[in-house]
Design an enzyme around this catalytic site. Structure first.
Site, mmCIF file in Angstrom:
data_model
loop_
_atom_site.group_PDB
_atom_site.id
_atom_site.type_symbol
_atom_site.label_atom_id
_atom_site.label_comp_id
_atom_site.label_asym_id
_atom_site.label_seq_id
_atom_site.Cartn_x
_atom_site.Cartn_y
_atom_site.Cartn_z
ATOM 1 C CE LYS A 180 -8.773 -45.656 -37.751
ATOM 2 N NZ LYS A 180 -7.673 -44.680 -37.987
ATOM 3 N N GLY A 181 -13.808 -47.704 -42.063
ATOM 4 C CA GLY A 181 -14.530 -47.307 -43.270
ATOM 5 C C GLY A 181 -16.040 -47.345 -43.166
ATOM 6 C CG ASP B 182 -11.414 -53.841 -54.840
ATOM 7 O OD1 ASP B 182 -11.858 -54.154 -55.954
ATOM 8 O OD2 ASP B 182 -10.321 -53.256 -54.711
ATOM 9 C CB VAL C 229 -14.674 -44.576 -54.391
ATOM 10 C CG1 VAL C 229 -15.003 -44.794 -55.858
ATOM 11 C CG2 VAL C 229 -14.872 -45.872 -53.606
ATOM 12 C CG ASP D 78 -8.815 -44.508 -45.467
ATOM 13 O OD1 ASP D 78 -9.422 -45.542 -45.799
ATOM 14 O OD2 ASP D 78 -7.634 -44.511 -45.066
ATOM 15 N NE ARG E 120 -10.756 -43.214 -41.966
ATOM 16 C CZ ARG E 120 -10.544 -44.436 -42.461
ATOM 17 N NH1 ARG E 120 -11.465 -45.032 -43.163
ATOM 18 N NH2 ARG E 120 -9.388 -45.051 -42.251
HETATM 19 P P1 IMP Z 1 -10.892 -56.301 -50.716
HETATM 20 O O1 IMP Z 1 -10.252 -57.200 -49.696
HETATM 21 O O2 IMP Z 1 -10.103 -56.244 -52.009
HETATM 22 O O3 IMP Z 1 -12.351 -56.645 -50.964
HETATM 23 O O4 IMP Z 1 -10.783 -54.822 -50.154
HETATM 24 C C1 IMP Z 1 -11.637 -54.363 -49.184
HETATM 25 C C2 IMP Z 1 -11.038 -53.260 -48.347
HETATM 26 O O5 IMP Z 1 -10.089 -52.468 -49.083
HETATM 27 C C3 IMP Z 1 -12.161 -52.317 -47.949
HETATM 28 O O6 IMP Z 1 -12.723 -52.687 -46.697
HETATM 29 C C4 IMP Z 1 -11.469 -50.973 -47.911
HETATM 30 O O7 IMP Z 1 -10.930 -50.712 -46.636
HETATM 31 C C5 IMP Z 1 -10.351 -51.090 -48.922
HETATM 32 N N1 IMP Z 1 -10.760 -50.526 -50.230
HETATM 33 C C6 IMP Z 1 -10.936 -51.204 -51.392
HETATM 34 N N2 IMP Z 1 -11.277 -50.384 -52.386
HETATM 35 C C7 IMP Z 1 -11.309 -49.142 -51.850
HETATM 36 C C8 IMP Z 1 -11.621 -47.828 -52.402
HETATM 37 O O8 IMP Z 1 -11.932 -47.633 -53.579
HETATM 38 N N3 IMP Z 1 -11.555 -46.797 -51.518
HETATM 39 C C9 IMP Z 1 -11.222 -46.942 -50.196
HETATM 40 N N4 IMP Z 1 -10.943 -48.138 -49.647
HETATM 41 C C10 IMP Z 1 -10.978 -49.231 -50.461
HETATM 42 MG MG MG Z 2 -9.465 -48.589 -45.736
#
Ligand code: IMP
Ligand code: MG
Length: 194
Positions: free
Chosen positions: A58-59, A118, A168, A174, A180
């Protein structure tokens, strides 16, 4: 409410969100300006081949909504939802598709619209899965990317803002489904939600 009064605001000393909202990293105005720039870039790049915007729920919902209105092309939308195993504030990279796309990607110019990259684990899973469906092109547009993430290596074409390693919230992002609807991006300073 009188017609000339502003609607109630998501601020105020007794608001339940406030104790957990830290420093504002990206203001509403900065978001508006950057989204407009991204819209211009995408409009220029996709002349004659209007893209299919794939929003990762949903982000990315707020971002895709504003971004699409900044693109002067007849874009189409589709939505997918993924759930990544892990805690509320850490992704494990083990991703499951909860809601798949309705539209066939083959031959389409796809822009995957993400909220934040991330570790890049979620993105690399999505890239593998969606590229296997043989789109004509596949690019990524992420509102936020960590300063520590190698944008070239992970392959992100369009980046809204770089952010530090703090967790964040806001503008779609969220903690345990809350925050959100904040119109800006802020650091989360509350307890970890599960
Ligand atoms: P990754 O797989 O580590 O790149 O994480 C990506 C997913 O983790 C994103 O699509 C978000 O849903 C969630 N995410 C990572 N960091 C944050 C943050 O700081 N705030 C909120 N959601 C996050
Ligand atoms: Mg999320």
């Amino acid at each position: 409410m009188a017609p000339d009064q502003d609607p109630p605001h998501l601020t105020g000393a007794d608001h339940p969100y406030l104790p957990h909202i830290g420093e504002i990293l990206v203001t509403e105005e900065q978001i508006r300006n950057r989204v407009a720039e991204l819209g211009v870039d995408i409009t220029r790049e996709y002349q004659g081949r209007p893209p299919l915007l794939v929003c990762v729920l949903k982000g990315a919902m707020m971002f895709v909504s504003d971004l699409s209105r900044a693109i002067d092309l007849p874009v189409e939308f589709d939505f997918m939802a993924v759930s990544s195993y892990g805690s509320a504030t850490r992704s494990s990279g083990v991703v499951r598709i909860v809601k798949d796309l309705d539209i066939d990607l083959s031959g389409r110019d796809v822009i995957l619209v993400e909220d934040i990259v991330d570790s890049g684990l979620t993105l690399s899973y999505l890239r593998r899965t969606l590229q296997a469906r043989e789109p004509a092109s596949f690019e990524v547009c992420s509102l936020l990317v960590r300063e520590s993430t190698d944008v070239e290596a992970v392959g992100i074409r369009h980046v809204g803002f770089r952010v530090p390693d703090d967790f964040v919230i806001g503008y779609g992002l969220d903690v345990g489904e809350r925050y959100r609807n904040l119109p800006y991006i802020a650091v989360y300073e509350g307890p970890e939600a599960h």
